[in-house]
Every structure is written in structure tokens, then in C-alpha cells.
Scaffold this motif. Sequence first.
Motif, PDB file in Angstrom:
ATOM      1  N   LEU A 165      39.258  23.593 -87.940  1.00  0.00           N
ATOM      2  CA  LEU A 165      38.577  24.188 -88.882  1.00  0.00           C
ATOM      3  C   LEU A 165      37.163  24.673 -88.914  1.00  0.00           C
ATOM      4  CD1 LEU A 165      39.057  23.673 -92.132  1.00  0.00           C
ATOM      5  CD2 LEU A 165      38.023  21.537 -91.954  1.00  0.00           C
ATOM      6  N   ARG A 216      44.735  26.616 -82.446  1.00  0.00           N
ATOM      7  CA  ARG A 216      45.748  26.607 -83.626  1.00  0.00           C
ATOM      8  C   ARG A 216      47.201  26.824 -83.287  1.00  0.00           C
ATOM      9  NH1 ARG A 216      45.600  27.622 -89.798  1.00  0.00           N
ATOM     10  NH2 ARG A 216      47.712  28.179 -89.975  1.00  0.00           N
ATOM     11  N   ILE A 241      51.902  11.636 -93.974  1.00  0.00           N
ATOM     12  CA  ILE A 241      51.161  12.286 -92.705  1.00  0.00           C
ATOM     13  C   ILE A 241      51.225  11.326 -91.439  1.00  0.00           C
ATOM     14  CG2 ILE A 241      48.754  11.436 -93.483  1.00  0.00           C
ATOM     15  CD1 ILE A 241      49.666  14.879 -91.572  1.00  0.00           C
ATOM     16  N   ALA A 257      42.656  15.707 -93.723  1.00  0.00           N
ATOM     17  CA  ALA A 257      42.943  17.085 -94.340  1.00  0.00           C
ATOM     18  C   ALA A 257      44.554  16.782 -95.078  1.00  0.00           C
ATOM     19  CB  ALA A 257      43.064  18.306 -93.582  1.00  0.00           C
ATOM     20  N   GLY A 258      45.197  15.852 -94.344  1.00  0.00           N
ATOM     21  CA  GLY A 258      46.636  15.646 -94.805  1.00  0.00           C
ATOM     22  C   GLY A 258      46.864  14.787 -95.904  1.00  0.00           C
ATOM     23  N   THR A 297      43.402  15.933 -99.819  1.00  0.00           N
ATOM     24  CA  THR A 297      43.773  16.910-100.434  1.00  0.00           C
ATOM     25  C   THR A 297      45.110  16.636-101.371  1.00  0.00           C
ATOM     26  OG1 THR A 297      44.822  17.814 -98.596  1.00  0.00           O
ATOM     27  CG2 THR A 297      42.579  18.598 -99.059  1.00  0.00           C
ATOM     28  N   THR A 298      45.974  16.217-100.544  1.00  0.00           N
ATOM     29  CA  THR A 298      47.603  16.044-101.253  1.00  0.00           C
ATOM     30  C   THR A 298      47.517  14.970-102.610  1.00  0.00           C
ATOM     31  OG1 THR A 298      48.292  16.966 -99.136  1.00  0.00           O
ATOM     32  CG2 THR A 298      49.939  16.079-100.821  1.00  0.00           C
ATOM     33  N   THR A 357      34.697  26.988 -99.928  1.00  0.00           N
ATOM     34  CA  THR A 357      34.562  26.944 -98.529  1.00  0.00           C
ATOM     35  C   THR A 357      33.491  27.939 -98.238  1.00  0.00           C
ATOM     36  OG1 THR A 357      35.577  27.045 -96.406  1.00  0.00           O
ATOM     37  CG2 THR A 357      36.456  28.772 -98.082  1.00  0.00           C
ATOM     38  N   ARG A 363      31.750  30.849 -95.178  1.00  0.00           N
ATOM     39  CA  ARG A 363      31.679  31.799 -93.938  1.00  0.00           C
ATOM     40  C   ARG A 363      30.391  32.194 -93.864  1.00  0.00           C
ATOM     41  NH1 ARG A 363      36.146  29.510 -94.194  1.00  0.00           N
ATOM     42  NH2 ARG A 363      38.130  30.241 -93.770  1.00  0.00           N
ATOM     43  N   ILE A 387      36.496  28.957-104.337  1.00  0.00           N
ATOM     44  CA  ILE A 387      37.936  29.172-104.337  1.00  0.00           C
ATOM     45  C   ILE A 387      38.332  28.711-105.930  1.00  0.00           C
ATOM     46  CG2 ILE A 387      40.044  27.885-103.882  1.00  0.00           C
ATOM     47  CD1 ILE A 387      38.929  27.624-101.056  1.00  0.00           C
ATOM     48  N   CYS A 421      45.753  27.065 -94.815  1.00  0.00           N
ATOM     49  CA  CYS A 421      46.155  25.591 -94.384  1.00  0.00           C
ATOM     50  C   CYS A 421      47.270  25.443 -93.536  1.00  0.00           C
ATOM     51  CB  CYS A 421      46.247  25.041 -95.870  1.00  0.00           C
ATOM     52  SG  CYS A 421      46.937  23.259 -95.756  1.00  0.00           S
ATOM     53  N   ALA A 437      52.223  19.837 -98.212  1.00  0.00           N
ATOM     54  CA  ALA A 437      51.751  19.387 -99.434  1.00  0.00           C
ATOM     55  C   ALA A 437      52.767  19.804-100.609  1.00  0.00           C
ATOM     56  CB  ALA A 437      50.454  20.179 -99.644  1.00  0.00           C
TER      57      ALA A 437
END
Length: 406
Positions: A86, A97, A152, A246-247, A250-251, A296, A298, A322, A357, A363
Amino acid sequence: MDASAMLDRLAAPETRANPFPLYEQVRELGSVLPVADTLVLVTGYAAADRVLRDRGFGVLDREVGAAMFGDEPQPRSWELFGRSILRNNPPVHTRLRGPIASVFTPRRIAALEPAIERAVGRLLTAMAESGREGVPVDFMDRFAFPLPVGVICELLGVPDEDRYRFRRPAHELTRVLEFMSVDEDMSSADLAAQELSGYFADLVTERRARPQEDLIGALVRLRDEDPEQAIGDAELIANLVLLLVAGFETTTNLLGNGLALLGEHPDVRAALADRTLPVADFVEEVLRYDSPIQLTSRIALRDGLSVDGVPVPRFGEVLVLIGAANRDPARYREPQRFDPWRAGNGSLSFGSGIHFCVGAMLARLEAAVAFSRLLDRFPAPTLAPGAIRHDRLLFRGYGELPVTVS
Ligand code: HEM
């Protein structure tokens, strides 16, 4: 509104409770809005998508951080994310990745469906018991948290008995990713980082001694077969922690935000229950309308970059909203309306570009199984008083969501 007033408003508690009115005020000033010499806010869908895909913009990795802030020691929680995919740019991102995506395959995800069905069934039975005779049950505690954490952990290969200990540390750890968290006291996030990385370090040692066919086992094998090229030990642990937090955070929020919307829209509930509305379309609209990740960021990695004509100097930041991009009137008709029948949804809720993602498919699968089985079992879940939103902007979701199910 001047720049500092704008930033104060973004960080304000009322924005965390409901950010959408502020997004519209920002949008009126410009869908790409410079608010300081080194900060640009993006509310437009097309511009947000372009920034996330543009390799000239990257995430705040350790190298960029050192150039921007010097090499002062960073909080432990920040350091931990700094070793994960991330918070890395190519070539490190590409190197990390690859192995992660290669074990996170559609086949492995699809194979989880029976386990998801079983877990959903068990949780709904327990909810029905607790919610007998109209007693409200907390959907977050009884369903939205345990389902994704169970899934997860199943995927990673975390033993059953450890699964429920992660809720508090994971929630604490993600504070470090929140907007404006730099000046805040991060000691609880740092403690959580220590606890979670210690836990996964032990699990990696244990998998080396007794290999298993789970994701941790697969990543350990990749690491050991190619120690030069593949993922390092510290990186392996950081990415396991990332996958864990993250797993499910968020879900969990996707499930909670979706249930709240079901409670507010009986027509949608009825259409789902009689199968005239595909559950996948409902899930996509929940993601668009009330995204579990609202923003997010950048950083411009070189000179000479701009977004829709707005210049961004080297190391200038672009805050990609977002949640605002998902309600851009240039992209969606009646964007402020929750409408699961809309065509061509395609929101930015899972991001875009190289950091898209890795868990999107998982998800979506969890949410689809969860909402269809939930409505089979409880055709009219009703919101009860006492819902509490988390006091967060980036991770948007409920801490408590009482519902009656009988
Ligand atoms: C509704 C649920 C989810 C939402 C809304 C979501 C959202 C996102 C977003 C927006 C990003 C990109 C961040 C950026 O570009 O800065 C991302 C990245 C990521 N997500 Fe998810 N996510 C969800 C579920 C999951 C799940 C279930 C997993 C793991 C099993 C997961 C693992 C990751 C990872 C590892 C990354 C980093 C990818 C990279 O940097 O290359 N996410 N997620």
C-alpha cells in the motif's frame, strides 16, 4: 473558503459524521481545487481516476517521506505500512505485489464460497436467537465484524481461536492512515503495530516448521524459494498485517453501510427479497454511495505535473476524495440518490491503477452472500435506535448498528 479553513472543515467531527455536503461545497469551487501551494483536492471522477493511474504520482513511501520530512524516526505503525504494498511505489511495489497477487487468485477466492456460506449461516442463526421477540441485536458486533475477520483468517491460515483478538488492534492500527493523523498521538496505533507484527512473526516461524496450504504458507514458500527476488521477512510480516486489517475493517464497513441503506429503503429490500434486483447491483451501489474508503492520497514524484491544468509541484500532495468522485454529477445521473438500478456503476471505491484493491473480488463475494442469505432469513430487518458511526473520515462505517430481526 480559504485553504486552511477548508482543511479544518475536512478534519472536523461533523465532516466525519457526514462528509457529503462538504464534498459538494468543494466541488462547486472546482473538481480539481488547489487549496495550498502543495495541496490539491480532487472531487471529479475522471480526474481522480487519472491521478490514480498516472505513474508520475505515487504513494508516500519511505523514500519520498525521507525527502519530504528528513529522516526523523517515524511511528512504528507508519513504518509497518511503509513496508507493505500500500505504501510503496515501483519497483518495490511491483516486486511485492507480484507474489501477493499470485496467491490471491480468483480460484482461491471462489473456493472460499462454501466456507463463507457456512459462516453466514452460523452467524444468522446466532442473530436469530439473540434477536428473538424483537430484542435489538448489534449487527456490527454479531455479523459485520465476525464474518470478514473469519474469512480473511481462513484465507491467511490464522487459527480459529485467535480470530476475535484482532478487532481492537486492527481498528487502532488503521488510525495511522486517517486524514490529518500526523500530529495526533499514535501510541495506540504503534502498540497495535507491535502486537500484530509480533503475532504474524510467530505464525511465519510456525509455518516454516509445519508448512500448510494457506496463504501464509504460500507466501513463506515463495520467500524461501527465491530469497533474493521475492518478499523479505519484514515485508512478508507487514503485508500479512495489511491483508488482515485491509481484509476486514473495510468489508465490515461495507456490510454495515449496506444494512443501514437496506433499513432506509424498503423498496430495495423488497426487490432483493423477491430477486428482481440482483444482489451484486445492490452491493455496487452501496460501494458507490457510501464507500468504506472515502479518500486516498498521492504525491507528485517529479516536477512538471498537473491535474486538469492545475500544477502540482514535486512532492505536492493530491487528496483524492473517492467518496466525492463517486457522486460526481458529470459521471452519475442523480448522484445523491441511492439507486441500485442505475446502469454502469463502476465506482472508484476499490481505487484504480496499480494499487487497485487486491481484495475487491473477495469483498464483493462476501457482501453478495451475506445480503442474499440475510434477506432469506430475515425479510425485513429494521433499524433500531442507537446507531453510532465511527469518528473517522477515511474508514467510513458504523461502530454499532442495532437492528431488530423478528
Ligand atoms: C469493501 C471492502 C474494501 C474496500 C472498499 C477496499 C478499498 C481499497 C482501496 C480504495 C485501495 C487502494 C488504496 C489506494 O490506492 O491508495 C485498496 C487497496 C488494497 N486492498 Fe482493499 N478494500 C476492500 C477490501 C479488501 C480486502 C477484503 C482485502 C484483502 C483480503 C484488501 C486488501 C487490499 C490491499 C492489500 C491493498 C493494497 C494494494 C496495493 O497497494 O497494491 N482490501 N483497497
